[in-house]
Design a protein around this motif. Structure first.
Motif, mmCIF file in Angstrom:
data_model
loop_
_atom_site.group_PDB
_atom_site.id
_atom_site.type_symbol
_atom_site.label_atom_id
_atom_site.label_comp_id
_atom_site.label_asym_id
_atom_site.label_seq_id
_atom_site.Cartn_x
_atom_site.Cartn_y
_atom_site.Cartn_z
ATOM 1 N N UNK A 195 0.841 -1.206 0.000
ATOM 2 C CA UNK A 195 0.000 0.000 0.000
ATOM 3 C C UNK A 195 0.875 1.256 0.000
ATOM 4 N N UNK A 196 2.012 1.180 0.672
ATOM 5 C CA UNK A 196 2.915 2.334 0.691
ATOM 6 C C UNK A 196 3.490 2.584 -0.701
ATOM 7 N N UNK A 197 3.764 1.490 -1.430
ATOM 8 C CA UNK A 197 4.330 1.642 -2.775
ATOM 9 C C UNK A 197 3.276 2.118 -3.770
ATOM 10 N N UNK A 198 2.003 1.879 -3.445
ATOM 11 C CA UNK A 198 0.918 2.283 -4.342
ATOM 12 C C UNK A 198 0.529 3.739 -4.164
ATOM 13 N N UNK A 199 1.092 4.390 -3.170
ATOM 14 C CA UNK A 199 0.601 5.721 -2.816
ATOM 15 C C UNK A 199 1.777 6.679 -2.612
ATOM 16 N N UNK A 200 1.966 7.595 -3.568
ATOM 17 C CA UNK A 200 3.120 8.514 -3.456
ATOM 18 C C UNK A 200 3.129 9.307 -2.153
ATOM 19 N N UNK A 201 1.964 9.483 -1.527
ATOM 20 C CA UNK A 201 1.976 10.216 -0.251
ATOM 21 C C UNK A 201 2.497 9.337 0.888
ATOM 22 N N UNK A 202 2.767 8.063 0.574
ATOM 23 C CA UNK A 202 3.297 7.172 1.621
ATOM 24 C C UNK A 202 4.720 6.708 1.340
#
Ligand code: AMP
Ligand code: MG
Length: 286
Positions: A195-202
């Motif tokens: 999920x972190x890799x899917x979301x530039x804000x993460x």
């Protein structure tokens, strides 16, 4: 007649580890011990705890300002993505910031290493009246240190007893120590890292080095089992909090803190002045 409210079992007691040997595999990380509702109910219940938590915290703070010696230290340990930071945000956010002392521990500096592993911990202990929350702690020195061989086996061996002595003294000086391991499954961690890799804000939360730690999952579980067992003392017992469900994790930690604060019998400190006289002086003042 008033409806009799069913007595809730203590979450603190339910999650406290028994003193026998610890097998993390026996603890279901998706379970929700002590809570029978679903996610929406869990979130609503957390909101409901907020008022009483804030009231009790203010009493603790007031006592600290009036010469009281007591404080609370919540130690959070867990694998990457287990939600140590999330607990800080969700549960820490229920309190008045001036009464809370948050500290996240990263790798020690060369100077900190020279001073001994408990030195930097002592610098961050909550003052009287405060609730301290540690995101990682002195336990890293028997967890990552053990798994990565950062110290000799003999040195690590001595640390369990040193930790027990340190915590016992801390409790003796008026700090209630609550130690919670946020227990997640490797599958849940994979989901959260993806999920972190899917979301530039993460991206900022993602660290390629976490994959190397993940590869050592069994070694970490073993190191946790040893630490949880050897440092599960009467003065400072260990709790295992199933943490695959974030809402449960937050609710459980809030409930644990609430029960801890309730158990302290926190009274408002009496004024050290004559209330009637002060009222008269104030009324008569221009
Ligand atoms: P994070 O919690 O994601 O910010 O990462 C903090 C990092 O600091 C983790 O990789 C920990 O293993 C590491 N760390 C924390 N305390 C120690 C310690 N006493 N010795 C070595 N590494 C530590
Ligand atoms: Mg990390």
């Amino acid at each position: 007649m008033a409806k009799t409210k069913k007595k809730q079992p203590s979450v603190l007691q339910t999650l406290t580890l028994p003193r026998r040997s610890v097998r993390l595999a026996d603890h279901d990380s998706r379970a929700t011990p002590g809570f029978s509702g679903d996610k929406a109910e869990g979130k609503a219940s957390l909101d409901e705890l907020g008022g009483e938590l804030a009231d009790l915290q203010e009493r603790l703070y007031a006592q600290g300002r009036s010469g009281g010696k007591r404080s609370v230290l919540l130690v959070l340990q867990g694998m990457d993505t287990s939600g140590k930071g999330g607990v800080m945000r969700h549960v820490g956010g229920l309190f008045d910031p001036q009464g809370v002392h948050l500290k996240a521990f990263g790798p020690p500096s060369a100077e900190e290493r020279r001073k001994g592993f408990l030195w930097r911990i002592r610098q961050q202990l909550p003052e009287p009246g405060r609730i301290g929350v540690f995101d990682r702690s002195h336990y890293e020195d028997v967890l990552v240190a053990r798994v990565r061989g950062l110290s000799s086996a003999a040195t690590i061996e001595k640390r369990y007893d040193a930790i027990n002595t340190f915590e016992e003294r801390l409790v003796g000086s008026g700090t209630i120590v609550v130690k919670a391991m946020l227990h997640i499954s490797p599958d849940e961690q994979k989901e959260r890292l993806l999920a972190r890799l899917d979301d530039p804000t993460k991206y900022w939360k993602y660290n390629p080095g976490d994959l190397q730690e993940r590869a050592l999952w069994p070694e970490y579980q073993k190191a946790y089992e040893i630490a949880l067992q050897r440092c599960n003392t009467k003065a400072a017992p260990w709790l295992v909090v199933p943490a695959d469900r974030k809402w449960y994790r937050n609710w459980a930690i809030a409930s644990i803190l609430l029960e801890t604060l309730r158990g302290m019998d926190l009274q408002w400190p009496p004024g050290d002045f004559d209330v009637d006289e002060q009222r008269r002086l104030l009324t008569e003042s221009p």
